[in-house]
Scaffold this active site. Sequence first.
Site, PDB file in Angstrom:
ATOM      1  N   SER A 299     -12.690  75.925  56.351  1.00 45.24           N
ATOM      2  CA  SER A 299     -11.389  75.096  56.220  1.00 45.24           C
ATOM      3  C   SER A 299     -10.131  76.459  56.328  1.00 45.24           C
ATOM      4  CB  SER A 299     -11.230  74.637  54.821  1.00 45.24           C
ATOM      5  OG  SER A 299     -11.723  73.465  54.676  1.00 45.24           O
TER       6      SER A 299
ATOM      7  N   LYS B 224      -1.165  76.595  49.751  1.00 43.66           N
ATOM      8  CA  LYS B 224      -1.826  75.365  50.033  1.00 43.66           C
ATOM      9  C   LYS B 224      -1.658  74.513  48.736  1.00 43.66           C
ATOM     10  CE  LYS B 224      -6.620  73.761  51.634  1.00 43.66           C
ATOM     11  NZ  LYS B 224      -7.898  74.219  51.943  1.00 43.66           N
TER      12      LYS B 224
ATOM     13  N   SER C 164      -9.593  72.169  56.357  1.00 43.45           N
ATOM     14  CA  SER C 164      -8.803  71.571  55.405  1.00 43.45           C
ATOM     15  C   SER C 164      -7.621  72.210  55.387  1.00 43.45           C
ATOM     16  CB  SER C 164      -9.226  71.210  54.155  1.00 43.45           C
ATOM     17  OG  SER C 164      -9.473  72.511  53.452  1.00 43.45           O
TER      18      SER C 164
END
Lengths: 95, 477, 484
Positions: C175, C76, C151
Site C-alpha cells: 500500500s 494518511k 491503499s
Amino acid sequence: MSLDRSDVEKIAHLARLALDENQVEGYAAELSNILALVEQLEVADTDNIEPMAHPLHMAQRLREDQVTEPDRRDQNQAIAPLVENGLYLVPKVIE
Amino acid sequence: MQWETVIGLEIHTQLASKSKIFSGASIAYGAEPNSQACIVDLGFPGVLPVLNEAAVDMALMFGLAVDAQIGSRSVFARKNYFYPDLPKGYQISQFELPIVGRGSLTVDLEDGQQKEIGITRAHLEEDAGKSLHEDFHGMSGIDLNRAGTPLLEIVSEPDMRSIKEAVAYARKIHQLVVYLGICDGNMQEGSFRVDANLSMRPKGQQEFGTRTELKNINSFRFLERAMNFERERQIDLLESGKAVVQETRLYDADRDETRSMRSKEEANDYRYFPDPDLLPVEITEQRLAQAKERMPELPDQKKARFASDYQLSDVDATLLTQSRPQADYYEQVVATGADPKIAANWVTVELAGALNKAGLELSDSPVSAEHLGGLLKRIADSTISGKLAKQVFEAIWQGEGDADTVIEAKGLKQITDTGQIESIIDEIIAANPKQVEQFQAGKDKLLGFFVGQVMKQTQGKANPGQVNQILLKKLKG
Amino acid sequence: MHKKTIVELAAGLKAREFSSVELTGHFLERIERLDGNINAFITTTAEQALAEAAAADEKLKAGDAGPLTGIPIVQKDIFCTQGVKTSCGSRMLDNFISPYDATVVTKLKQAGVVTLGKANMDEFAMGSSNETSFYGNVHNPWDRERVPGGSSGGSAAAVAARMAAAATGTDTGGSIRQPAALCGITGLKPTYGRISRFGMIAFASSLDQAGPMTASAEDAALMLQAMAGFDPRDSTSADHPVPDYSATLGDSLAGLKIGLPKEYFEEGLDEGVRSSIEAALEVYKGFGAEVVEISLPNSAMAVPTYYVVAPAECSSNLSRFDGARFGYRCEDPKDLEDLYKRSRGEGFGAEVKRRIMIGTYALSAGYYDAYYLKAQKTRHLISDDFKQAFQQVDVIMGPATPAPAFKLGEKTDDPVTMYLNDIYTIAANLAGLPGLSMPVQPVNGLPVGLQLIGNYFAEAKLLNVAHKFQQETGWHRLIPEGLD
C-alpha cells in the site's frame, strides 16, 4: 471450497454484518473465488514447517506495573454515540 | 441408582496489580463509571496492548505454588466474540502455551483424608467490563472500568467427586492466592470468581455425563448451594429418563436455583488465534528465580512448621495458618516470649471470638499482637490469674492501655504474698466452723466453698494455686 | 516552490528565501485549486497548518530548526490525529474525531512538520486502487482516468501532484510501494517494527508498517529519520538503533550484488515495465554493481498466503467497530444484535465486508488448520526464501507492479484480479522486510516503479541504492503535465 447462500449468512452472523438480501449471492460468488485463490496453498509442502505468527523473532517486552493513565472520560466520551451518567448505552443486554 | 458427582472448577482470580494487564489505567475498585477506562481499555482505533510484568510474575508465583510445569514460552491469543462489556470484540487470553501448565493441589477433606486435585492450567487474560441492567430508557449502561483488569484463570481437572471436595478445593485455592499476595480474595467485589462444571454419572461408570457450567457465584456458601441445586436437578432429569443439556447456567441466590443463560445458548465459535499485537512471552530462568525468591511460606509449609516448632496440635496449626495475617499475628505474639500453646489458645479462641462478635477483621483488631503478648506475660509470671486475664483483655480491647496499665489501674495484681493469704484463710476458717467440721468429716467438695470465699474476699486476685495449698494444709490441720 | 524536494525547501527556509507560512499558503492554494480533480484529501486543516507554519518560522528564526521544520506534509487518514477527523476512508469513522495522536504524528510534529490535512485512502487500507474509499476514488495525477493505486492512493497522488512536499503512508501488502509506483514517487515500507504502529488504525497487525512517501529517496531518508524508532506503547516495535539515514546516501555502489528473482519476471509482467526495469539495471551496472539471477521459489504462495493472514487479522481487528463507543451507529437499533449487525453492515463498505468474512471463515472451527495455520506455514516458507537470497545478494530488485496504472473501474468487479496487483509487493510484508519503490522510465506517459527489497533493518542501504540512481537519472523529477 465453494460457499453458498447459507454459508455466507452463517459467516455474516458470526461477524455481525447485516448484508442486503440481494447481495448475498454476489458475496457467495466473490468469496468462493477468493477461497479458490487461497486454496492454491494446498500444493505447498509444509510438513515440519513451524507456523510464523510474527515477522521478527522478538520476545514480548514487559511494562512496569505503574498507573500512568489519567481519567479522560469526558474527552473519550465526547465522540460516543450515546452516554448517560458516564455509561455507554446500548440496547438491553439480556443474560 | 447410585449417582456419582463429577466436578471441575474454573476460578478467575483478579490479580492484585496496580494497573491493568495491557494498559496503564488503575484497577482500583469502585471508581466512577468509565473513569478508569483509558483508550486502550476502550479499544479505540489504533491502540495497542503492552503487557504488565506484575501479571506475569504473579502468575509464575501461582505456578510455583502448585508445582506446575512452566514453559519457557507463553503466547497470548484472541478469543473473538461480540458483547457490550468486551470493547474490542475479542478478549486477549491464552489458548495454546498458557503461562502455567499442569500442576496439582492437595486438599484436606473433612474426614481427615487428603486428596490431590489436578490443575490443568492457569492462564492470563483480561477481565471484561460490566453491563448495568438498571433501566436506562430500556437500555443497558456499560461501565468499562473493569475491562483489562488482569485475571489468572485457574482450570482444574474434573477430579472432584463431591460438592464438599469442590468447596474444599476452591477454599484452598482462595487461601493460596491470598497467601501469595496475588489476589485480594474479595468474592463480593468479584476478585475471586468460581465457575463450576458439574455432571452426574452412575456410580462405577467410566465415561463422564453431560455437564453444565454454573456461573454467577459470589461466595463459598452459594457455591455449595448452587452445586447442590444443580446436582438434584440433574439427578431428577436423569432419573426421569431425560437428558442433561450442555449449557451455561446462572445461579440465582435469591431463588436458590440455577437457570439457563439464554444469550449464550448459541454455539460459540471463538476463533482463537495468536494475538499479532503481542509477541511470545519468554519466561527466563532469571525471571523464574526472582519469582521463587518472592514466594512467601505457603499455608501447608507454615502449618507443618507451626506444628513442629510450637508443638501445636494439628487443629491449632490448621486454624492459625488459615490466613497469612492470622499466622503473622500469632508469630508476633509468640515473639514477645509468650508460651506458644497458650498464645494459640488466645488467638484462636478469645481474640477470634471477640473479632467475630464485633464483626472485625484481624487487621482492624483493637488488640495488637504486642498487647496480647504483654497480657500473656502477666499470666505466665502470675501477676494476674487466668480468670482476671479476660477482664484485662476486655479493657485492652476498649482501649484502656496495655496489660500493665490496666492491671495497675484496676488493681488486679494477684496476691501471692503467703502471709496475706494465710491471714485471710484464717479469718474464713474462724468464721465458718460448721463447714470446717463437715470438711474434716470427709466432705471434700467443700474445698470449693472455701476457695470461693477466699476469692470473694480478694476480688479474685489471690493466686489460686497458693490458696488451694494453704487451705488444704490448714483444714487438714 | 512545490517543485522542490524537502532538502531544497529546507535550504530555502533556512536561507529565508521564503517562510513556512508562505510555503504552506502555496500548498494550500494548490490543494484548493487542484484537488477537486484529484480528491487526494479527505480533510484539509488550513488553519492549523498555518499556525504550525508560524511556529516553525519562529524556530527557523531562532536557529533551532531541524531538516523538517516548516515542511508541509499530509498524513494518511489512517493515523489518529488529536482533534481532527480520522476516518480511515470509512463511513464507520466519518464522525471520529480522535482524542489522541498516533506516535508517528507526534514524532513528525516534534520534527516540526506542518500538517496540511489527511489523505484519502482505501477503506481501512483494503484496496489497491483507492476505489474502496467512502470519500470517492482518487484520480491519478498522470491520467485522471486512471487509479493512483492503493491503499495510500491519496498520499501518493498528493505528492505526485505536488500538493504536499511529502506524505505518510502505510503498507500491509504494498500500500505504499504500489501507489508510489503508479504515481511516480518514492515510497518506502521499512522493516516491520521499525516505525511504531501506535495510533495507526490496524488492518493486519503482523503486516502493517508505516513509511514515508516522497519526491526523492533523499527526502524519504529525512522523513524516515523522524518517524522511526522504538515505542514503548507498541509491543511489536523494534528496539533497534536508528542510524543516520542521510549519512550513507552517497555511498559507492561498486561491488553491490543485486538479485533479480526470476519469478518476478515471468508471464504477467507488462513488456513496457520489463524494459524500464531492465534499463534501470543498466544504470546500476554502470555504478559497478553486479546483477545476478536468484530464485524465490515460493513466490506464487505470497498472494494466497496474504489473503488468509490479512483477512484473518482484520476480521478480529475490526470487531471493535460495533456502534457502542465511537464511530457509526445505525438508526434505532431494535436490539443488541441489530445494533451490531446494522452498524457494521452500514458502516463498512463491500471490500471490508468481504475481507472480514473471508477472515472470519478462515479462523472458524473446522477451517483454522486448513486455512490460517497452513498460511502461517507458507508464510514461513516465503520468509525462508528471502533468508536464502540475502546470503547471496545485498539487495533484491524487480518491478513494483505488473503494469502501470490501470483505468478507474477496470478491476472493481473482480476482487481476485485486483488482488493480483500486489503480486510483487506482498512477500516483503509477509517476511517483514523493507521495500522501496521509485520511478524509473515511464511507459506511455505513465510512471513505472522499480522495487528494491532489502534485508532486515537495511533501510539505509535501500535509500543509498535509490538515491544514487536518482542522482544519475532524474526520473523522479518528472511532474505530471498541467500540474507544474
